[in-house]
Design a protein around this motif. Structure first.
Motif, mmCIF file in Angstrom:
data_model
loop_
_atom_site.group_PDB
_atom_site.id
_atom_site.type_symbol
_atom_site.label_atom_id
_atom_site.label_comp_id
_atom_site.label_asym_id
_atom_site.label_seq_id
_atom_site.Cartn_x
_atom_site.Cartn_y
_atom_site.Cartn_z
ATOM 1 N N UNK A 35 46.963 13.319 11.914
ATOM 2 C CA UNK A 35 47.977 13.387 12.971
ATOM 3 C C UNK A 35 47.662 14.466 14.016
ATOM 4 N N UNK A 36 46.554 15.170 13.842
ATOM 5 C CA UNK A 36 46.112 16.196 14.782
ATOM 6 C C UNK A 36 45.024 15.629 15.707
ATOM 7 N N UNK A 37 45.320 14.485 16.338
ATOM 8 C CA UNK A 37 44.375 13.888 17.280
ATOM 9 C C UNK A 37 43.472 12.828 16.687
ATOM 10 N N UNK A 38 43.792 12.340 15.499
ATOM 11 C CA UNK A 38 42.953 11.332 14.858
ATOM 12 C C UNK A 38 43.157 9.937 15.422
ATOM 13 N N UNK A 39 42.181 9.087 15.178
ATOM 14 C CA UNK A 39 42.214 7.689 15.612
ATOM 15 C C UNK A 39 41.838 6.792 14.449
ATOM 16 N N UNK A 40 42.195 5.519 14.577
ATOM 17 C CA UNK A 40 41.745 4.488 13.657
ATOM 18 C C UNK A 40 40.636 3.740 14.372
ATOM 19 N N UNK A 80 40.757 14.507 11.570
ATOM 20 C CA UNK A 80 40.013 13.499 10.812
ATOM 21 C C UNK A 80 40.421 12.136 11.366
ATOM 22 N N UNK A 81 39.523 11.183 11.280
ATOM 23 C CA UNK A 81 39.789 9.818 11.735
ATOM 24 C C UNK A 81 39.732 8.885 10.531
ATOM 25 N N UNK A 82 40.175 7.662 10.752
ATOM 26 C CA UNK A 82 40.045 6.602 9.760
ATOM 27 C C UNK A 82 39.158 5.517 10.341
ATOM 28 N N UNK A 136 49.516 7.672 16.069
ATOM 29 C CA UNK A 136 50.700 8.373 16.557
ATOM 30 C C UNK A 136 51.502 9.010 15.421
ATOM 31 N N UNK A 137 51.656 8.250 14.337
ATOM 32 C CA UNK A 137 52.429 8.763 13.210
ATOM 33 C C UNK A 137 52.196 7.840 12.011
#
Length: 147
Positions: free
Chosen positions: A55-60, A9-11, A75-76
């Motif tokens: 944290x499984x490949x997500x981006x902001x 999931x992304x933000x 990253x975390x």
């Protein structure tokens, strides 16, 4: 981010106080010089409930002037406790700002989840010296589906 992972999931977040990608880059470069740290951190009040998927490949994904224009890999998540004793979430981001295909986004507060299938694709790396389009033009072109 070409392939979508169903457990990702992304933000998406408004980039307040920034009018262009160049301004965001300049601000980030200044922070790197001041802190000596390449990664950046965005502190927010709410902790993402979908932390594992993020944290499984997500981006902001950053919304600038009403248009999603860039993303940074997450990253975390760090716990940040302010002087007021309130626990907040520090979203630690990779240093690289990745430009994405512009996507119009209405104003909102805080951050929102963004499903991988709804995330705009990455753009090819910008060539050095290519001028940035004015934000108003980017928004209009994205609105009519040209970008």
């Amino acid at each position: 981010m070409g392939e979508h992972t169903k457990n990702t999931i992304h933000l998406v977040k408004l980039c307040v106080g920034v009018d262009t990608l160049d301004q965001l880059e300049a601000w980030r470069a200044q922070r790197r010089r001041e802190t000596g740290v390449a990664e950046s951190r965005h502190v927010t009040r709410m902790w993402p409930k979908q932390e594992a998927a993020l944290l499984n490949g997500g981006s902001l994904y950053w919304v600038i002037k009403g248009v999603i224009q860039a993303r940074q890999e997450v990253l975390r998540l760090d716990e940040v406790v302010g002087g007021d004793g309130i626990r907040r979430c520090g979203i630690v981001l990779a240093p690289e700002l990745i430009r994405v295909a512009p996507a119009v986004r209405r104003p909102f507060q805080g951050w929102r989840y963004l499903k991988p299938e709804d995330a705009p694709p990455d753009l090819p790396k910008q060539r050095v010296g290519d001028p940035e389009m004015p934000p108003e033009l980017v928004a209009k072109l994205a609105e009519i589906g040209i970008l």
